[in-house]
Design a protein around this motif. Structure first.
Motif, PDB file in Angstrom:
ATOM      1  N   PHE A  87       0.842  -1.175   0.000  1.00 24.19           N
ATOM      2  CA  PHE A  87       0.000   0.000   0.000  1.00 24.19           C
ATOM      3  C   PHE A  87       0.889   1.241   0.000  1.00 24.19           C
ATOM      4  O   PHE A  87       1.528   1.576   0.996  1.00 24.19           O
ATOM      5  CB  PHE A  87      -0.978  -0.057   1.173  1.00 24.19           C
ATOM      6  CG  PHE A  87      -1.782  -1.336   1.138  1.00 24.19           C
ATOM      7  CD1 PHE A  87      -2.601  -1.615   0.054  1.00 24.19           C
ATOM      8  CD2 PHE A  87      -1.661  -2.275   2.141  1.00 24.19           C
ATOM      9  CE1 PHE A  87      -3.315  -2.807  -0.015  1.00 24.19           C
ATOM     10  CE2 PHE A  87      -2.375  -3.461   2.085  1.00 24.19           C
ATOM     11  CZ  PHE A  87      -3.204  -3.735   1.004  1.00 24.19           C
ATOM     12  N   ARG A  88       0.948   1.868  -1.153  1.00 21.42           N
ATOM     13  CA  ARG A  88       1.898   2.938  -1.455  1.00 21.42           C
ATOM     14  C   ARG A  88       1.779   4.137  -0.513  1.00 21.42           C
ATOM     15  O   ARG A  88       2.785   4.603   0.020  1.00 21.42           O
ATOM     16  CB  ARG A  88       1.699   3.366  -2.910  1.00 21.42           C
ATOM     17  CG  ARG A  88       2.632   4.453  -3.388  1.00 21.42           C
ATOM     18  CD  ARG A  88       2.426   4.699  -4.892  1.00 21.42           C
ATOM     19  NE  ARG A  88       3.123   5.885  -5.315  1.00 21.42           N
ATOM     20  CZ  ARG A  88       2.585   7.104  -5.367  1.00 21.42           C
ATOM     21  NH1 ARG A  88       1.330   7.283  -5.034  1.00 21.42           N
ATOM     22  NH2 ARG A  88       3.307   8.126  -5.763  1.00 21.42           N
ATOM     23  N   GLN A  89       0.593   4.656  -0.310  1.00 22.24           N
ATOM     24  CA  GLN A  89       0.444   5.862   0.503  1.00 22.24           C
ATOM     25  C   GLN A  89       0.883   5.647   1.955  1.00 22.24           C
ATOM     26  O   GLN A  89       1.610   6.484   2.504  1.00 22.24           O
ATOM     27  CB  GLN A  89      -0.985   6.407   0.429  1.00 22.24           C
ATOM     28  CG  GLN A  89      -1.334   6.984  -0.930  1.00 22.24           C
ATOM     29  CD  GLN A  89      -0.461   8.161  -1.320  1.00 22.24           C
ATOM     30  OE1 GLN A  89      -0.026   8.957  -0.490  1.00 22.24           O
ATOM     31  NE2 GLN A  89      -0.184   8.278  -2.614  1.00 22.24           N
ATOM     32  N   PRO A  90       0.492   4.550   2.622  1.00 22.77           N
ATOM     33  CA  PRO A  90       0.993   4.339   3.985  1.00 22.77           C
ATOM     34  C   PRO A  90       2.516   4.172   4.046  1.00 22.77           C
ATOM     35  O   PRO A  90       3.150   4.642   4.993  1.00 22.77           O
ATOM     36  CB  PRO A  90       0.268   3.069   4.439  1.00 22.77           C
ATOM     37  CG  PRO A  90      -0.975   3.037   3.620  1.00 22.77           C
ATOM     38  CD  PRO A  90      -0.567   3.601   2.282  1.00 22.77           C
ATOM     39  N   ILE A  91       3.101   3.525   3.037  1.00 21.51           N
ATOM     40  CA  ILE A  91       4.560   3.379   3.014  1.00 21.51           C
ATOM     41  C   ILE A  91       5.210   4.747   2.817  1.00 21.51           C
ATOM     42  O   ILE A  91       6.176   5.080   3.508  1.00 21.51           O
ATOM     43  CB  ILE A  91       5.004   2.374   1.934  1.00 21.51           C
ATOM     44  CG1 ILE A  91       4.548   0.956   2.312  1.00 21.51           C
ATOM     45  CG2 ILE A  91       6.527   2.419   1.741  1.00 21.51           C
ATOM     46  CD1 ILE A  91       4.753  -0.088   1.235  1.00 21.51           C
ATOM     47  N   LEU A  92       4.675   5.545   1.903  1.00 22.61           N
ATOM     48  CA  LEU A  92       5.227   6.881   1.688  1.00 22.61           C
ATOM     49  C   LEU A  92       5.068   7.752   2.932  1.00 22.61           C
ATOM     50  O   LEU A  92       5.968   8.521   3.280  1.00 22.61           O
ATOM     51  CB  LEU A  92       4.563   7.553   0.484  1.00 22.61           C
ATOM     52  CG  LEU A  92       4.876   6.945  -0.885  1.00 22.61           C
ATOM     53  CD1 LEU A  92       4.070   7.634  -1.974  1.00 22.61           C
ATOM     54  CD2 LEU A  92       6.368   6.986  -1.182  1.00 22.61           C
ATOM     55  N   ASP A  93       3.940   7.611   3.614  1.00 25.37           N
ATOM     56  CA  ASP A  93       3.716   8.361   4.851  1.00 25.37           C
ATOM     57  C   ASP A  93       4.764   7.998   5.903  1.00 25.37           C
ATOM     58  O   ASP A  93       5.332   8.871   6.566  1.00 25.37           O
ATOM     59  CB  ASP A  93       2.303   8.091   5.372  1.00 25.37           C
ATOM     60  CG  ASP A  93       1.957   8.937   6.567  1.00 25.37           C
ATOM     61  OD1 ASP A  93       1.907  10.172   6.436  1.00 25.37           O
ATOM     62  OD2 ASP A  93       1.729   8.348   7.654  1.00 25.37           O
ATOM     63  N   GLU A  94       5.033   6.705   6.039  1.00 28.65           N
ATOM     64  CA  GLU A  94       6.058   6.249   6.990  1.00 28.65           C
ATOM     65  C   GLU A  94       7.438   6.759   6.569  1.00 28.65           C
ATOM     66  O   GLU A  94       8.230   7.201   7.400  1.00 28.65           O
ATOM     67  CB  GLU A  94       6.048   4.727   7.074  1.00 28.65           C
ATOM     68  CG  GLU A  94       6.965   4.174   8.128  1.00 28.65           C
ATOM     69  CD  GLU A  94       6.831   2.674   8.295  1.00 28.65           C
ATOM     70  OE1 GLU A  94       7.840   2.048   8.671  1.00 28.65           O
ATOM     71  OE2 GLU A  94       5.737   2.110   8.058  1.00 28.65           O
ATOM     72  N   TRP A  95       7.720   6.701   5.276  1.00 29.49           N
ATOM     73  CA  TRP A  95       9.002   7.182   4.742  1.00 29.49           C
ATOM     74  C   TRP A  95       9.204   8.662   5.077  1.00 29.49           C
ATOM     75  O   TRP A  95      10.265   9.060   5.557  1.00 29.49           O
ATOM     76  CB  TRP A  95       9.036   6.946   3.239  1.00 29.49           C
ATOM     77  CG  TRP A  95      10.134   7.620   2.484  1.00 29.49           C
ATOM     78  CD1 TRP A  95      11.478   7.432   2.647  1.00 29.49           C
ATOM     79  CD2 TRP A  95       9.988   8.579   1.441  1.00 29.49           C
ATOM     80  NE1 TRP A  95      12.179   8.218   1.753  1.00 29.49           N
ATOM     81  CE2 TRP A  95      11.283   8.925   1.000  1.00 29.49           C
ATOM     82  CE3 TRP A  95       8.889   9.166   0.821  1.00 29.49           C
ATOM     83  CZ2 TRP A  95      11.504   9.842  -0.029  1.00 29.49           C
ATOM     84  CZ3 TRP A  95       9.111  10.068  -0.207  1.00 29.49           C
ATOM     85  CH2 TRP A  95      10.407  10.401  -0.617  1.00 29.49           C
ATOM     86  N   ILE A  96       8.178   9.466   4.850  1.00 27.35           N
ATOM     87  CA  ILE A  96       8.285  10.902   5.098  1.00 27.35           C
ATOM     88  C   ILE A  96       8.405  11.188   6.591  1.00 27.35           C
ATOM     89  O   ILE A  96       9.222  11.999   7.013  1.00 27.35           O
ATOM     90  CB  ILE A  96       7.078  11.643   4.479  1.00 27.35           C
ATOM     91  CG1 ILE A  96       7.198  11.594   2.950  1.00 27.35           C
ATOM     92  CG2 ILE A  96       6.996  13.083   4.978  1.00 27.35           C
ATOM     93  CD1 ILE A  96       5.935  12.000   2.222  1.00 27.35           C
ATOM     94  N   SER A  97       7.618  10.495   7.412  1.00 25.19           N
ATOM     95  CA  SER A  97       7.632  10.794   8.847  1.00 25.19           C
ATOM     96  C   SER A  97       8.878  10.254   9.554  1.00 25.19           C
ATOM     97  O   SER A  97       9.367  10.869  10.499  1.00 25.19           O
ATOM     98  CB  SER A  97       6.362  10.274   9.528  1.00 25.19           C
ATOM     99  OG  SER A  97       6.318   8.871   9.482  1.00 25.19           O
ATOM    100  N   ASP A  98       9.415   9.106   9.096  1.00 27.49           N
ATOM    101  CA  ASP A  98      10.574   8.505   9.770  1.00 27.49           C
ATOM    102  C   ASP A  98      11.911   8.873   9.132  1.00 27.49           C
ATOM    103  O   ASP A  98      12.954   8.686   9.744  1.00 27.49           O
ATOM    104  CB  ASP A  98      10.455   6.980   9.795  1.00 27.49           C
ATOM    105  CG  ASP A  98       9.310   6.494  10.667  1.00 27.49           C
ATOM    106  OD1 ASP A  98       8.731   7.320  11.404  1.00 27.49           O
ATOM    107  OD2 ASP A  98       8.992   5.300  10.611  1.00 27.49           O
ATOM    108  N   GLY A  99      11.886   9.328   7.887  1.00 31.61           N
ATOM    109  CA  GLY A  99      13.129   9.682   7.212  1.00 31.61           C
ATOM    110  C   GLY A  99      13.982   8.489   6.824  1.00 31.61           C
ATOM    111  O   GLY A  99      15.152   8.630   6.496  1.00 31.61           O
ATOM    112  N   GLU A 100      13.401   7.295   6.854  1.00 36.06           N
ATOM    113  CA  GLU A 100      14.131   6.082   6.486  1.00 36.06           C
ATOM    114  C   GLU A 100      14.333   6.032   4.970  1.00 36.06           C
ATOM    115  O   GLU A 100      13.568   6.626   4.215  1.00 36.06           O
ATOM    116  CB  GLU A 100      13.319   4.860   6.949  1.00 36.06           C
ATOM    117  CG  GLU A 100      14.036   3.557   6.784  1.00 36.06           C
ATOM    118  CD  GLU A 100      13.266   2.391   7.403  1.00 36.06           C
ATOM    119  OE1 GLU A 100      13.680   1.254   7.128  1.00 36.06           O
ATOM    120  OE2 GLU A 100      12.305   2.609   8.127  1.00 36.06           O
ATOM    121  N   ASP A 101      15.360   5.330   4.531  1.00 41.34           N
ATOM    122  CA  ASP A 101      15.601   5.122   3.113  1.00 41.34           C
ATOM    123  C   ASP A 101      14.394   4.406   2.501  1.00 41.34           C
ATOM    124  O   ASP A 101      13.969   3.356   2.999  1.00 41.34           O
ATOM    125  CB  ASP A 101      16.879   4.290   2.927  1.00 41.34           C
ATOM    126  CG  ASP A 101      17.128   3.972   1.485  1.00 41.34           C
ATOM    127  OD1 ASP A 101      17.530   4.872   0.745  1.00 41.34           O
ATOM    128  OD2 ASP A 101      16.902   2.798   1.102  1.00 41.34           O
TER     129      ASP A 101
END
Length: 135
Positions: A87-101
């Motif tokens: 699920f792209r949007q939840p993954i992108l949300d986590e990426w943006i909020s956590d700053g992980e690669d």
């Protein structure tokens, strides 16, 4: 090779990242994935969220659907192929909020869902993720 993204990748770019992660799965596991299908969707549908008891669609980054290897039997013929839905949007949300690669995060979700296919423990999934990272 890790890429740096300045903006969220398009759905096509995201799918390419997910397929690359799937292709980095070590051979002993990759050889037993069978006809598993990898799908990228923006969010989980309401039915999937309800089945899993999840209220917030941002809380679900991926799901394995099908019959895992530990539960498969010859009487399962005629079943739909196993699939992994990301699920792209939840993954992108986590990426943006956590700053992980982002590529690491996508690989983490892919490997976690493949782990369900194989019936792996969390420790086994972590070891598989380390092997895939070294590939």
């Amino acid at each position: 090779m890790t890429r740096t993204f300045r903006k969220p990748p398009s759905p096509a770019e995201f799918e390419a990242i997910a397929l690359a992660a799937l292709n980095r799965i070590p051979a002993p596991f990759r050889d037993h994935l069978g006809d598993i299908i990898l799908l990228v969707e923006e969010f989980a549908d309401a039915e999937t969220l309800a089945d899993l008891g999840i209220d917030d669609p941002f809380q679900l980054t991926g799901v394995f659907e099908g019959i895992g290897m530990t539960h498969a039997s010859i009487s399962d013929s005629g079943q739909m192929p196993n699939r992994i839905r990301l699920f792209r949007q939840p993954i992108l949300d986590e990426w943006i909020s956590d700053g992980e690669d982002l590529e690491h995060l996508v690989a983490h979700v892919v490997i976690h869902e493949i782990g369900h296919h194989f019936g792996l423990s969390d420790a086994d999934m972590h070891a598989l993720e380390e092997q895939a990272r070294q590939s």
